[in-house]
Design a protein around this motif. Structure first.
Motif, PDB file in Angstrom:
ATOM      1  N   LEU B  32     108.678  44.962 -34.463  1.00  0.00           N
ATOM      2  CA  LEU B  32     109.490  45.712 -35.333  1.00  0.00           C
ATOM      3  C   LEU B  32     110.517  44.691 -35.845  1.00  0.00           C
ATOM      4  N   THR B  33     111.331  44.315 -34.908  1.00  0.00           N
ATOM      5  CA  THR B  33     112.449  43.520 -35.421  1.00  0.00           C
ATOM      6  C   THR B  33     112.094  42.452 -36.440  1.00  0.00           C
ATOM      7  N   VAL B  39     113.660  37.358 -36.083  1.00  0.00           N
ATOM      8  CA  VAL B  39     114.051  37.935 -34.621  1.00  0.00           C
ATOM      9  C   VAL B  39     114.699  36.998 -33.760  1.00  0.00           C
ATOM     10  N   GLU B  40     114.790  35.645 -33.874  1.00  0.00           N
ATOM     11  CA  GLU B  40     115.483  34.701 -33.293  1.00  0.00           C
ATOM     12  C   GLU B  40     117.229  34.564 -33.713  1.00  0.00           C
ATOM     13  N   GLN B  41     117.218  35.340 -34.688  1.00  0.00           N
ATOM     14  CA  GLN B  41     118.740  35.256 -35.223  1.00  0.00           C
ATOM     15  C   GLN B  41     119.611  36.527 -34.713  1.00  0.00           C
ATOM     16  N   VAL B  42     118.862  37.244 -33.981  1.00  0.00           N
ATOM     17  CA  VAL B  42     119.439  38.511 -33.585  1.00  0.00           C
ATOM     18  C   VAL B  42     119.883  38.455 -32.137  1.00  0.00           C
ATOM     19  N   GLY B  43     121.251  38.476 -31.990  1.00  0.00           N
ATOM     20  CA  GLY B  43     122.112  38.517 -30.888  1.00  0.00           C
ATOM     21  C   GLY B  43     122.094  39.593 -30.062  1.00  0.00           C
ATOM     22  N   LEU B  44     122.627  39.471 -28.631  1.00  0.00           N
ATOM     23  CA  LEU B  44     122.609  40.531 -27.479  1.00  0.00           C
ATOM     24  C   LEU B  44     123.916  41.122 -27.148  1.00  0.00           C
ATOM     25  N   ASP B  45     124.838  41.313 -28.158  1.00  0.00           N
ATOM     26  CA  ASP B  45     126.171  41.614 -27.486  1.00  0.00           C
ATOM     27  C   ASP B  45     126.377  43.103 -27.668  1.00  0.00           C
ATOM     28  N   MET B  46     125.520  43.980 -27.900  1.00  0.00           N
ATOM     29  CA  MET B  46     125.479  45.311 -27.784  1.00  0.00           C
ATOM     30  C   MET B  46     124.530  45.880 -26.992  1.00  0.00           C
ATOM     31  N   SER B  76     122.885  50.614 -38.320  1.00  0.00           N
ATOM     32  CA  SER B  76     122.952  49.000 -38.501  1.00  0.00           C
ATOM     33  C   SER B  76     122.969  48.430 -37.329  1.00  0.00           C
ATOM     34  N   VAL B  77     122.167  48.699 -36.508  1.00  0.00           N
ATOM     35  CA  VAL B  77     121.945  47.785 -35.084  1.00  0.00           C
ATOM     36  C   VAL B  77     120.668  47.204 -35.378  1.00  0.00           C
ATOM     37  N   LEU B  78     120.332  45.817 -34.943  1.00  0.00           N
ATOM     38  CA  LEU B  78     119.031  45.322 -34.790  1.00  0.00           C
ATOM     39  C   LEU B  78     118.808  44.910 -33.464  1.00  0.00           C
ATOM     40  N   PHE B  79     117.626  45.007 -32.866  1.00  0.00           N
ATOM     41  CA  PHE B  79     117.538  44.880 -31.487  1.00  0.00           C
ATOM     42  C   PHE B  79     116.590  43.677 -31.101  1.00  0.00           C
ATOM     43  N   GLY B  80     117.043  42.688 -30.120  1.00  0.00           N
ATOM     44  CA  GLY B  80     116.217  41.749 -29.631  1.00  0.00           C
ATOM     45  C   GLY B  80     115.874  41.839 -28.198  1.00  0.00           C
ATOM     46  N   LEU B  81     116.030  42.921 -27.461  1.00  0.00           N
ATOM     47  CA  LEU B  81     115.716  42.790 -26.106  1.00  0.00           C
ATOM     48  C   LEU B  81     115.603  44.562 -25.602  1.00  0.00           C
ATOM     49  N   ALA B  82     114.648  44.661 -24.609  1.00  0.00           N
ATOM     50  CA  ALA B  82     114.721  46.113 -24.200  1.00  0.00           C
ATOM     51  C   ALA B  82     114.126  45.955 -22.754  1.00  0.00           C
ATOM     52  N   GLY B  91     104.664  67.760 -19.089  1.00  0.00           N
ATOM     53  CA  GLY B  91     104.798  67.759 -20.287  1.00  0.00           C
ATOM     54  C   GLY B  91     104.744  66.327 -20.972  1.00  0.00           C
ATOM     55  N   GLY B  92     104.318  65.453 -20.149  1.00  0.00           N
ATOM     56  CA  GLY B  92     104.551  64.300 -20.937  1.00  0.00           C
ATOM     57  C   GLY B  92     104.954  62.832 -20.324  1.00  0.00           C
ATOM     58  N   TRP B  93     105.288  62.118 -21.275  1.00  0.00           N
ATOM     59  CA  TRP B  93     105.829  60.730 -20.555  1.00  0.00           C
ATOM     60  C   TRP B  93     107.297  60.730 -21.089  1.00  0.00           C
ATOM     61  N   ARG B  94     108.049  59.998 -20.009  1.00  0.00           N
ATOM     62  CA  ARG B  94     109.605  59.773 -20.393  1.00  0.00           C
ATOM     63  C   ARG B  94     109.987  58.236 -20.512  1.00  0.00           C
ATOM     64  N   LEU B  95     110.445  58.129 -21.597  1.00  0.00           N
ATOM     65  CA  LEU B  95     110.989  56.534 -21.662  1.00  0.00           C
ATOM     66  C   LEU B  95     112.347  56.738 -21.359  1.00  0.00           C
ATOM     67  N   ARG B  96     112.862  55.544 -20.594  1.00  0.00           N
ATOM     68  CA  ARG B  96     114.409  55.295 -20.418  1.00  0.00           C
ATOM     69  C   ARG B  96     114.654  53.874 -20.609  1.00  0.00           C
ATOM     70  N   GLY B  97     115.359  53.459 -21.487  1.00  0.00           N
ATOM     71  CA  GLY B  97     115.393  52.228 -21.924  1.00  0.00           C
ATOM     72  C   GLY B  97     116.976  51.637 -22.335  1.00  0.00           C
ATOM     73  N   THR B  98     117.234  50.486 -21.948  1.00  0.00           N
ATOM     74  CA  THR B  98     118.308  49.641 -22.145  1.00  0.00           C
ATOM     75  C   THR B  98     118.068  48.805 -23.301  1.00  0.00           C
ATOM     76  N   LEU B  99     118.791  49.125 -24.460  1.00  0.00           N
ATOM     77  CA  LEU B  99     118.475  48.001 -25.645  1.00  0.00           C
ATOM     78  C   LEU B  99     119.576  47.090 -25.772  1.00  0.00           C
ATOM     79  N   GLN B 100     119.262  45.822 -26.164  1.00  0.00           N
ATOM     80  CA  GLN B 100     120.375  44.955 -26.340  1.00  0.00           C
ATOM     81  C   GLN B 100     120.182  44.487 -27.897  1.00  0.00           C
ATOM     82  N   GLY B 101     121.000  44.340 -28.705  1.00  0.00           N
ATOM     83  CA  GLY B 101     121.092  43.657 -30.016  1.00  0.00           C
ATOM     84  C   GLY B 101     122.337  43.435 -30.531  1.00  0.00           C
ATOM     85  N   GLU B 102     122.431  43.608 -31.911  1.00  0.00           N
ATOM     86  CA  GLU B 102     123.844  43.401 -32.658  1.00  0.00           C
ATOM     87  C   GLU B 102     123.622  44.186 -33.845  1.00  0.00           C
ATOM     88  N   ARG B 103     124.997  44.302 -34.379  1.00  0.00           N
ATOM     89  CA  ARG B 103     125.092  44.859 -35.559  1.00  0.00           C
ATOM     90  C   ARG B 103     124.555  43.851 -36.885  1.00  0.00           C
TER      91      ARG B 103
END
Lengths: 478, 140
Positions: B32-33, B39-46, B76-82, B91-103
């Motif tokens: 998606l990114t 995608v290689e230009q997206v930093g991971l500071d957030m 306005s956040v782009l993500f590079g890693l999850a 009732g289904g499937w639960r996703l818990r994720g930590t996303l890293q990206g930058e503004r």
């Protein structure tokens, strides 16, 4: 797929299996050969399975493979027993086209064209990012936009009362329920009013290059060489979110109501069910956002023209010819087998085309019919048509909406590699300013089919009449 | 883990392959990114947390990617890693994720195109001895 030719421009897919109605496709023989190559005819068949569909599952000559419904599809559902489907409207709810006519000729503005396109590009936000900082809405104001549609900007001085007369449904769908629009949709819509978006959306300065029907052109206030402006945009992130929210609800609802779906994206619910009513209320609110969006951009376009050309509003005379929706579902009344019936007409990439004399056709156009605005691509031309009695009888007052893509986005980018498209277009007399060059490549003229072939079919079939051809000279894109 | 873009005349599709369902979702984020920007230009500071529940794996994939579209549009956040965990629950499937990206920064992030929504059209999620595969189409 069994397809029978009815006449030069009509093709039938006979009813079989659980199809409720037959399929009816408007196309030339040449187009039909191409249409058969993708899955869009299967989608016409799938739509024909939906409960309560009336008449036929129809497709216009710009048909192509969409999600669930084909793009270019028209399906009218019985107001009581039928279903409503978010897939039959699409993600960009009330994506549509507005045409403005000026009192100027092309020659008068040619020396100032660059300045004019620059002003438009500066005044109307395109591509990514938020809208203008002078139009930030709080929740209360956004709720008003969702209820009032195009009247909201007009009440705030962004447009004239008269503009509303020349918008489909006067720029406001009844039955909008802002309370049924999710918080996420509000979040996405808050800062995007008055923005063009990206993809195939554009604002384009054009001139009237050809007139096919003098009387109709005169009634629409169009003359040769006249400067016009077309705006193509929709309900932005707010509409996309409303569609996503309700597809999710209806996937579950369709199963509960026992509706068999040949494709999940066709998910739907009975019009009279809570899920159906909720979708219609939220969708109408999103449609009103789109009407307001095009109205705000109209106001900024008028300001751009006045700034660039140092003209007052009267000299400029940038008036609304008409504004049509091409992704919508709404209730309309038609006479079928001698009986008046209220139907929920889904137009997914199709345009309403009401005839002369219809009460919804503006007073000024009563003699000629409702204007139909068909954009082509940014290198060639667009068309102005009018609706006909035959369309009202046969296609629930519907016609085509555009050219349709010929190349995928990847193919287009491949063909654009190593070329300077902006220079190429400028050599052809079209000045383009865009937020992203990738969009220009994906949207280049060769990526689209020749819209004149599409328009010739709807005219040949008698469901619209050609009035004028418009050629682009300046374009802004996302 | 790989993904490849598919030709769809009006829009854009992607086919994803990964060893696990979690990796499939993480790879979906990259696809998606990649369709939005380099995608290689997206930093991971957030860093951002995401918690989603959906009735099926297919729905979870669509919801997940739509969440990223939503966060890009509203924050306005782009993500590079999850980093993603998925559990089955009632009732289904639960996703818990930590996303890293930058503004999003217009000077560094060239936008290729914007995505209106992630669709259910021809949506497919399956597993085989080779791992997990999915196909999803974006509305442009």
């Amino acid at each position: 797929m069994q397809v029978e030719q009815i006449d030069e421009f009509r093709w039938r897919i006979p009813k079989r299996g659980k199809m409720q109605v037959e399929g009816l496709i408007f196309a030339s023989a040449e187009m039909m050969a191409e249409i058969r190559q993708d899955q869009s005819l299967q989608q016409v068949v799938n739509v024909a399975h939906l409960p309560g569909i009336v008449g036929a599952s129809m497709a216009m000559p710009d048909i192509h493979w969409g999600y669930g419904f084909p793009i270019g599809g028209v399906a009218a559902m019985d107001g009581k027993k039928g279903v409503v489907s978010p897939g039959g409207v699409g993600y960009d709810i009330n994506c549509g086209v507005r045409l403005l006519r000026s009192g100027l000729s092309r020659k008068e503005i040619q020396p100032r064209l660059r300045d004019l396109v620059t002003r438009l590009y500066q005044n109307i936000p395109t591509g990514i990012g938020k809208g203008r900082s002078d139009l930030r809405l709080n929740r209360q104001e956004l709720t008003r936009v969702l209820s009032q549609g195009a009247a909201w900007p007009v009440e705030r001085g962004m447009g004239e009362e008269e503009d509303l007369e020349f918008i489909e449904e006067h720029g406001c769908l009844d039955g909008a329920r802002p309370d049924l629009v999710s918080d996420r949709a509000y979040q996405r819509g808050r800062d995007q009013l008055g923005t063009l978006g990206s993809g195939n959306h554009f604002a384009e300065i054009q001139y009237v290059a050809e007139i096919y029907d003098e009387a109709a052109a005169a009634a629409l206030g169009l003359f040769l060489d006249q400067l016009t402006l077309t705006i193509h945009s929709g309900s932005r992130g707010l509409g996309h979110q409303v569609c996503s929210d309700h597809i999710r609800i209806m996937l579950e609802a369709a199963a509960r109501y026992g509706i068999e779906l040949p494709d999940r994206q066709l998910c739907c619910a009975p019009i009279q069910s809570p899920e159906g009513q909720h979708y219609l209320g939220a969708m109408s609110a999103a449609a009103n956002y789109a009407f307001a969006n095009r109205q705000v951009m109209t106001h900024w376009a008028r300001e751009s023209f006045m700034q660039a050309l140092s003209l007052g509003p009267r000299q400029l005379g940038l008036e609304v010819v008409y504004d049509v929706c091409h992704n919508i579902a709404k209730f309309e009344t038609f006479v079928i087998d001698g009986r008046s019936r209220r139907l929920c007409v889904h137009r997914k990439g199709a345009t309403r085309a009401y005839p002369p004399g219809h009460p919804q056709t503006p007073e000024a156009y009563q003699e000629v019919g409702q204007p139909v605005l068909i954009p082509g691509d940014m290198g060639r031309y667009s068309y102005v048509l009018v609706g006909t009695e035959r369309a009202h009888r046969e296609t629930f007052g519907s016609t085509c909406h555009g050219a349709g893509r010929r190349l995928s986005r990847r193919q287009a980018k491949k063909q654009a590699r190593g070329r300077n498209l902006l220079e190429e277009l400028e050599r052809k007399g079209v000045l383009v300013m865009a937020a992203g060059m990738a969009t220009v490549a994906e949207e280049m003229p060769e990526a689209y089919k020749d819209v004149s072939a599409v328009v010739d079919v709807v005219e040949g079939a008698g469901i619209s009449r050609k009035v004028a051809q418009l050629k682009p000279i300046g374009v802004i894109k996302g | 883990m790989t993904y490849r873009f598919l030709d769809h005349t009006a829009d854009m599709g992607v086919e994803i392959e990964a060893a696990s369902f979690e990796d499939l979702l993480a790879e979906g984020l990259l696809a998606l990114t990649d369709s939005l920007t380099e995608v290689e230009q997206v930093g991971l500071d957030m860093e951002l947390q995401v918690d989603l529940v959906a009735p099926s794996r297919e729905d979870l994939l669509v919801d997940w990617l739509n969440e990223l579209v939503y966060l890009f549009e509203t924050e306005s956040v782009l993500f590079g890693l999850a980093e993603i965990g998925v559990e089955e629950e009632s009732g289904g499937w639960r996703l818990r994720g930590t996303l890293q990206g930058e503004r999003y920064d217009p000077d560094r992030h060239r936008i290729k195109r914007l995505i209106k929504a992630v669709t259910y059209h021809q949506l497919r999620v399956s597993s085989s001895s080779r791992g997990w595969q999915a196909r999803v189409i974006f509305d442009i």
